[in-house]
Scaffold this active site. Sequence first.
Site, mmCIF file in Angstrom:
data_model
loop_
_atom_site.group_PDB
_atom_site.id
_atom_site.type_symbol
_atom_site.label_atom_id
_atom_site.label_comp_id
_atom_site.label_asym_id
_atom_site.label_seq_id
_atom_site.Cartn_x
_atom_site.Cartn_y
_atom_site.Cartn_z
ATOM 1 N N GLY A 86 -4.956 25.974 -34.525
ATOM 2 C CA GLY A 86 -3.848 26.548 -35.686
ATOM 3 C C GLY A 86 -3.755 27.911 -35.465
ATOM 4 N N GLU A 87 -3.968 28.760 -36.617
ATOM 5 C CA GLU A 87 -3.763 30.499 -36.382
ATOM 6 C C GLU A 87 -2.351 30.967 -35.979
ATOM 7 O OE1 GLU A 87 -6.577 31.951 -33.783
ATOM 8 O OE2 GLU A 87 -8.390 30.947 -34.691
#
Length: 356
Positions: A323-324
């Site tokens: 993610g991120e």
Amino acid sequence: MLESTVAAIRPLDEAAMAAARELQGRLTKPAGSLGALEPLSVRLAGLAGTCPPPLPEPAAVAIFAGDHGVHAQGVTPWPQEVTAQMIGNFLAGGAVVNAFARQAGASVTVVDVGVATPLPADPAADAAGPRLVAANVRPGTRDMMVTAALTRDEARAAVETGIRIAGELVDAGAGILLTGDMGIGNTTPAAALIAAFTGVDPAAATGRGTGVDDETYARKVGVVRAALDRHAPDPADPLGVLATVGGLEHAALAGLVLGAAARRVPVLLDGVIAVSAGLAAAAFAPHAVGAMVAGHRSAEPGATAALRHLGLDPLIDLGLRLGEGTGALLALPVVTGAVRVLHEVATFDSAGVAEK
């Protein structure tokens, strides 16, 4: 704001796409030899309404952060405080997304749309560093096993936060937006959103997130199934789906996609959180899919189901599940290359190269 944004989203420009296909056929390369890059460049021409389309730069990553009441159901071993702690890491420039953003020359904006615990002080006095936007709708969602995660007004506020951030980033000059997310437990509402919008079984939409063990995974699938049974969300009512089983960051990401589509700017989707939000955006405005580019195929199984439903093929497949915004950043040079070909590669006529 939501209604006017949805009304502004239009189909891709057929004339610009025809011009891009014709140009691709005259470039000094065998037709089709660039594989998926060619239809991508055509679609981006259709989004921009011109051929060649603008280069997708500079790039801006928007990381939306929120917490989740369903954390109380034991769907992850990570403590909820990690959400706020990771925001501090983003702002200090120490996360993987920061390293990849520096490599890509992309800006990073972190948006607190629903973090439950106090945030650390923003260390980024340098205007060139990551910035924090305070837009907290509420301190985390409610537990969707007990009640709706959000009210409709709260879900709308989060969606409109995403729309606003998209507008601000485009007004500041961004040529492409990249989705980012942070929220301990957020793959559980992502799985619920994917199952609700695509109709796949909760077990097919639910993955192991941060790498949970078999017992926790079984509990997570059961939570998703029970929440869907309890609320019976209607996929024709995307605001209702986001409110009952979504997250604040999911809703804000849906708004970011809608805002980008309304401004005819591409949005590069990251992993399972982003594609679950993409499903919501497409339910609000089907033509919004024209602005979406699937950066990568997340290792989370629900991501593949969501991409199939959206009709999007991921640009890279590296087994990522962080993610991120990390997968989107790794895919960014592919998108830029697809457009640069239309700007810089000579045609057979101009280069004096014989065709077959």
